[in-house]
Scaffold this motif. Structure first.
Motif, PDB file in Angstrom:
ATOM      1  N   TYR A 242      14.520 -36.970  -4.629  1.00 59.08           N
ATOM      2  CA  TYR A 242      14.609 -35.885  -5.613  1.00 59.08           C
ATOM      3  C   TYR A 242      13.422 -35.971  -6.562  1.00 59.08           C
ATOM      4  O   TYR A 242      13.007 -37.057  -6.945  1.00 59.08           O
ATOM      5  CB  TYR A 242      15.914 -36.022  -6.405  1.00 59.08           C
ATOM      6  CG  TYR A 242      15.995 -35.155  -7.643  1.00 59.08           C
ATOM      7  CD1 TYR A 242      16.441 -33.831  -7.564  1.00 59.08           C
ATOM      8  CD2 TYR A 242      15.616 -35.656  -8.895  1.00 59.08           C
ATOM      9  CE1 TYR A 242      16.511 -33.031  -8.695  1.00 59.08           C
ATOM     10  CE2 TYR A 242      15.681 -34.854 -10.037  1.00 59.08           C
ATOM     11  CZ  TYR A 242      16.127 -33.546  -9.930  1.00 59.08           C
ATOM     12  OH  TYR A 242      16.173 -32.762 -11.045  1.00 59.08           O
TER      13      TYR A 242
ATOM     14  N   MET B 211      15.314 -43.343  -4.335  1.00 62.50           N
ATOM     15  CA  MET B 211      16.413 -43.447  -3.374  1.00 62.50           C
ATOM     16  C   MET B 211      16.490 -42.225  -2.473  1.00 62.50           C
ATOM     17  O   MET B 211      16.578 -42.330  -1.276  1.00 62.50           O
ATOM     18  CB  MET B 211      17.762 -43.581  -4.101  1.00 62.50           C
ATOM     19  CG  MET B 211      18.020 -44.895  -4.785  1.00 62.50           C
ATOM     20  SD  MET B 211      17.935 -46.311  -3.677  1.00 62.50           S
ATOM     21  CE  MET B 211      19.229 -45.909  -2.504  1.00 62.50           C
ATOM     22  N   CYS B 212      16.496 -41.033  -3.091  1.00 64.06           N
ATOM     23  CA  CYS B 212      16.773 -39.833  -2.293  1.00 64.06           C
ATOM     24  C   CYS B 212      15.580 -38.887  -2.230  1.00 64.06           C
ATOM     25  O   CYS B 212      15.618 -37.905  -1.501  1.00 64.06           O
ATOM     26  CB  CYS B 212      17.983 -39.092  -2.847  1.00 64.06           C
ATOM     27  SG  CYS B 212      17.667 -38.209  -4.379  1.00 64.06           S
TER      28      CYS B 212
ATOM     29  N   HIS C 298      21.551 -37.142  -8.531  1.00 62.48           N
ATOM     30  CA  HIS C 298      22.339 -37.390  -7.315  1.00 62.48           C
ATOM     31  C   HIS C 298      22.605 -38.870  -7.054  1.00 62.48           C
ATOM     32  O   HIS C 298      23.399 -39.213  -6.195  1.00 62.48           O
ATOM     33  CB  HIS C 298      21.625 -36.808  -6.091  1.00 62.48           C
ATOM     34  CG  HIS C 298      21.200 -35.387  -6.287  1.00 62.48           C
ATOM     35  ND1 HIS C 298      22.103 -34.361  -6.335  1.00 62.48           N
ATOM     36  CD2 HIS C 298      19.983 -34.833  -6.494  1.00 62.48           C
ATOM     37  CE1 HIS C 298      21.444 -33.219  -6.548  1.00 62.48           C
ATOM     38  NE2 HIS C 298      20.166 -33.485  -6.648  1.00 62.48           N
ATOM     39  N   CYS C 299      21.867 -39.750  -7.759  1.00 63.49           N
ATOM     40  CA  CYS C 299      21.990 -41.176  -7.481  1.00 63.49           C
ATOM     41  C   CYS C 299      22.125 -41.925  -8.806  1.00 63.49           C
ATOM     42  O   CYS C 299      21.706 -41.434  -9.843  1.00 63.49           O
ATOM     43  CB  CYS C 299      20.747 -41.718  -6.764  1.00 63.49           C
ATOM     44  SG  CYS C 299      20.261 -40.755  -5.334  1.00 63.49           S
TER      45      CYS C 299
ATOM     46  N   CYS D 229      18.400 -39.869 -11.839  1.00 60.36           N
ATOM     47  CA  CYS D 229      18.523 -38.908 -10.751  1.00 60.36           C
ATOM     48  C   CYS D 229      19.892 -38.245 -10.840  1.00 60.36           C
ATOM     49  O   CYS D 229      20.896 -38.921 -11.036  1.00 60.36           O
ATOM     50  CB  CYS D 229      18.370 -39.613  -9.405  1.00 60.36           C
ATOM     51  SG  CYS D 229      18.657 -38.507  -8.009  1.00 60.36           S
TER      52      CYS D 229
ATOM     53  N   CYS E  60      12.911 -39.751  -7.653  1.00 59.12           N
ATOM     54  CA  CYS E  60      13.950 -40.719  -7.305  1.00 59.12           C
ATOM     55  C   CYS E  60      13.508 -41.472  -6.054  1.00 59.12           C
ATOM     56  O   CYS E  60      13.232 -40.865  -5.027  1.00 59.12           O
ATOM     57  CB  CYS E  60      15.271 -40.004  -7.039  1.00 59.12           C
ATOM     58  SG  CYS E  60      16.524 -41.106  -6.357  1.00 59.12           S
TER      59      CYS E  60
END
Ligand code: ADP
Ligand code: ZN
Length: 763
Positions: free
Chosen positions: A508, A505-506, A487-488, A485, A503
């Motif tokens: 995406y 987590m977020c 961003h993560c 990702c 992703c």
């Protein structure tokens, strides 16, 4: 016609902000909810009291007072004060859990002296109202029509929902009224309530339905899924059950752990105690980890205590929640069943609190405020002066240890009920399979053979893998690059159905690239299968089988998990594939085979509770196969057949597991032998996140009895472009951790968040 002057008043808001000062009528008691403007949005806050400090800027007046007096019973207010200071959160955040936002703004009633209550409000007689409220809370004053919308109580079960269709260019004024009312309620409302609110006739609704703008659906009513075979059966308690029930003293505070395998009759003990408490005129609070998975429990409760049960759960819409809370406040439901948030339900005069499956991690909130419902249930029982009963077949090591050392009273049920068989559990060593086949094995030959037999006999099997998606991550074989990702600091998971890399987590997502984004080679390859791929492969292996996959991706729609499980229960599914969601609740009469595809997945997580969690999961899943009339079989595939969590899960031996695990916890100074706090920080750079925690650590050096670990990078070092660090605090008792909060109070909305008694270290 204000008669009271406006004075600076501290108001706590459910936002990451310290309390703010507004102008509010003098004499407004603490605990009353008010509506305020915050910048340009509206918010519901709680009055804390007058603000003695000289105002620094011009103060805004509040927009309105929502409650006639503090609606929460005094003992619950005491619990909230405790929770706010223990977990380090504001009252308004907790209040929002007790009382849904929209609740009860339009109160009115006739007082014993014949006066309308709204007269007092108009005259701003707040002190007088507060006194009335106290009398009401003590049960010395009956205000049966306090809340206007009492008609909701038996509200119909048909719900009206907005469809995806866009608004047409032209609607009539009455149609618009209905659509608007629906929109304001968040897109769904009970039919009776909608018609009353929009003041339109059913024919208007009919027209909109024909145009496809709204749909009418029968709400899945959990209480109505009654089971003839269960609900009128009233059992005579066996000796052990009688002894267990007698072990719970109903006349004062005490903590009890009821330990017995699934099916040993714990629920019958709860029912017996609940009946006695209700008969004495007090109330029962009954917590369950997930309400959607307990339709049988609900029907048992409703059958035993008809009309006296209310259910609170996350799936309720605003209107239903409101009806719920009103029933509680008006004492219309002396037995309240609910999930985590129910521990803060506005119920008064509680005589017994039950926490079923007390080990379940869903009792702990992973969002602010990070409360633990089991722990708060114990505190609530202490405040109420009543017993609390924790029940489990595989208790948390915290509760087990407390019972071993005599802090909790241990009550045991050892008998397996007749007709319920322990499944045979066999281990399949994946290392051996690998040696034989010289490639990675997802389904061992033993499992495939068993599945074939089960299918032929018209029975069901269940395959469990605790990883969703199609492939865990993508990697370039040429350069070794993994697709992460942006961003993560986690890899993207491939979801084939959606044709996306996502992703977890977020959120995406991106279309999978054709070639490696780094070296341009066409050697991208997915690694690590998830449930979506298992479903695909099983479909290819057993083309005629009816397969149902249940994981977070297939159950996003409300009620879909319950619907799937019901279908399986009714024999409409041959093979169930899913994540740990499948482990809980339901009984599948035809289920005779459970395949655990990779028992080790959970053990790899860097968390001292990994073994405990794996043990719980494995025993729970294995239990699924033991609840049918037919003998069950469990095949547990693993690369580490000697791991204690796996060995003891195989033998379904909780006590053996606890005996092996507790010395390890003690040696490493982990709970239940120490208490922990986890501080997490965030920053635009790793340095910023680190420095924030280093400053905190320096301030805490003065606190005696504290051990500090870190600051270190969090296991997932970056999410949503924010860098993350953590600082772990340990202490032999909870005292120093509370002291730490006093010495270095966190600013709400600041860069640091606190998780007391953290359960989840993997993120
Ligand atoms: P647990 O809550 O421990 O899983 P339950 O209370 O649900 O166990 O009991 C499992 C089953 O056994 C239920 O169908 C229940 O009605 C039945 N049962 C429990 N106790 C008795 C008893 N004393 N006599 C007959 N049946 C019982
Ligand atoms: Zn991400």
């Amino acid at each position: 016609m204000t008669t009271q002057p406006l004075v600076p008043t501290l108001i706590d808001l459910p936002r990451p902000l310290p309390p703010l000062t507004y102008l509010a009528p003098a004499g407004l008691p603490a605990g009353v909810r008010v509506r305020v403007k915050l910048r340009n949005s509206a918010a519901v806050g709680v009055v804390l009291g007058p603000d003695a400090e000289e105002p620094k800027a011009e103060l805004r007046p509040i927009e309105g007072v929502l409650d006639p007096f503090p609606l929460l019973p005094p003992k619950l207010r005491e619990l909230l004060d405790f929770a706010a200071s223990y977990y380090g959160c504001g009252l308004a955040h907790l209040m929002a859990i007790c009382l849904p936002q929209a609740v009860l703004a339009d109160w009115e009633t006739t007082l014993p002296d014949g006066q309308l209550m709204s007269n007092l409000r108009d005259a701003e007689g707040w002190a007088e109202l507060a006194a009335l409220g106290e009398t009401w809370h003590r049960g010395e004053l009956s205000l049966p029509s306090l809340f206007h919308r009492r008609s909701l109580r038996g509200a119909g079960l048909t719900e009206v929902r907005r469809t995806e269709l866009p608004h047409p260019a032209k609607v009539s004024a009455i149609q618009a009224r209905l659509l608007l009312a629906l929109e304001e309620a968040g897109g769904a409302m009970l039919e009776t309530e909608l018609l009353a609110q929009a003041k339109v006739s059913a024919s208007v609704l009919g027209t909109l339905e024909r145009h496809g703008l709204v749909e009418r659906v029968r709400r899945v009513d959990l209480l109505s899924q009654k089971r003839e075979d269960l609900f009128h059966k009233r059992v005579v308690l066996n000796e052990e059950q009688v002894a267990a029930a007698a072990g719970v003293k109903l006349d004062g505070f005490g903590i009890h752990l009821l330990y017995g395998v699934t099916g040993s009759g714990k629920t019958e003990v709860y029912l017996d105690l609940a009946e006695r408490v209700l008969a004495s005129g007090r109330r029962v609070l009954w917590l369950v980890p997930e309400i959607g998975l307990t339709p049988r429990l609900l029907s048992r409760l409703e059958a035993r205590f008809p009309g006296r049960v209310a259910v609170g759960h996350a799936g309720l819409n605003a209107t239903e929640k409101q009806a719920d809370v009103m029933r509680l406040l008006q004492d219309g439901a002396p037995l309240f069943v609910g999930v985590r948030s129910a521990v803060l339900a506005p119920q008064r005069d509680i005589g017994l609190i039950i926490v079923d499956e007390e080990q379940e991690s869903s009792y702990k909130s992973e969002e602010h405020p990070r409360i633990h419902a089991r722990d708060l249930a114990i505190k609530r029982a202490q405040i109420e002066g009543c017993p609390v009963l924790l029940g489990s077949a595989t208790p948390s090591l915290e509760s087990w240890h407390a019972a071993q050392t005599g802090r909790y009273k241990l009550l045991r049920l050892t008998q397996r009920p007749a007709g319920v068989n322990l499944p045979t559990v066999q281990v399949v060593d994946l290392r051996e399979c690998y040696k034989l086949q010289r490639k990675k094995v997802i389904f061992s030959p033993m499992l495939l053979k068993a599945m074939g037999e089960v299918l032929e006999q018209g029975q069901q099997s269940m395959l469990l893998l605790n990883r969703r998606g199609f492939e865990n991550f993508w990697m370039c074989r040429a350069c070794g690059e993994t697709l992460d990702c942006p961003h993560c600091s986690v890899s993207l998971t491939y979801h084939k159905g959606a044709y996306r890399l996502r992703c977890h987590m977020c959120g995406y997502e991106t279309v999978p690239p054709e070639v490696c984004t780094k070296c341009g080679a066409e050697h991208l390859r997915g690694v690590g299968e998830g449930t979506e791929q298992i479903e695909d492969q099983i479909q290819a292996l057993f083309p005629k089988a009816r397969i149902l996959r249940l994981d977070r991706d297939t159950t996003t729609r409300k009620g879909s998990l319950e619907a799937g499980l019901l279908a399986a229960e009714h024999g409409e599914v041959d093979i169930l594939v899913g994540t740990q969601m499948l482990a809980k609740g339901h009984t599948f009469p035809l289920l005779t085979l459970v395949g655990i595809l990779n028992a080790d997945l959970g053990l790899k997580i860097a968390d001292f509770r990994a073994a405990e969690r794996t043990f719980h999961l494995l025993t729970q899943v294995a239990g699924r196969a033991g609840r049918a009339e037919l003998p069950g079989r469990v095949l547990l595939q693993t690369y580490s057949p000697d791991h204690p969590a796996i060995v003891h899960a195989l033998a379904q031996n909780f006590e053996g597991f606890a005996q092996a695990e507790l010395p390890y916890r003690q040696g490493m100074a982990y709970p239940p032998f120490v208490a922990m706090s986890l501080y997490r920080s965030e920053g635009d750079s790793p340095q910023e996140a680190l420095e924030t925690l280093q400053k905190l650590k320096t301030r805490l050096l003065t606190v005696a009895g504290l051990r500090m670990l870190g600051p270190l990078e969090a296991p997932i070092a970056r999410t949503k472009d924010r860098f993350r660090m953590q600082l772990i605090l340990k202490a032999v008792t909870r005292g120093p951790l509370g002291e730490a909060m006093r010495v270095a109070p966190l600013t709400p909305g600041g860069l640091i968040t606190l998780d007391r008694d953290p359960l989840n270290f993997g993120v």
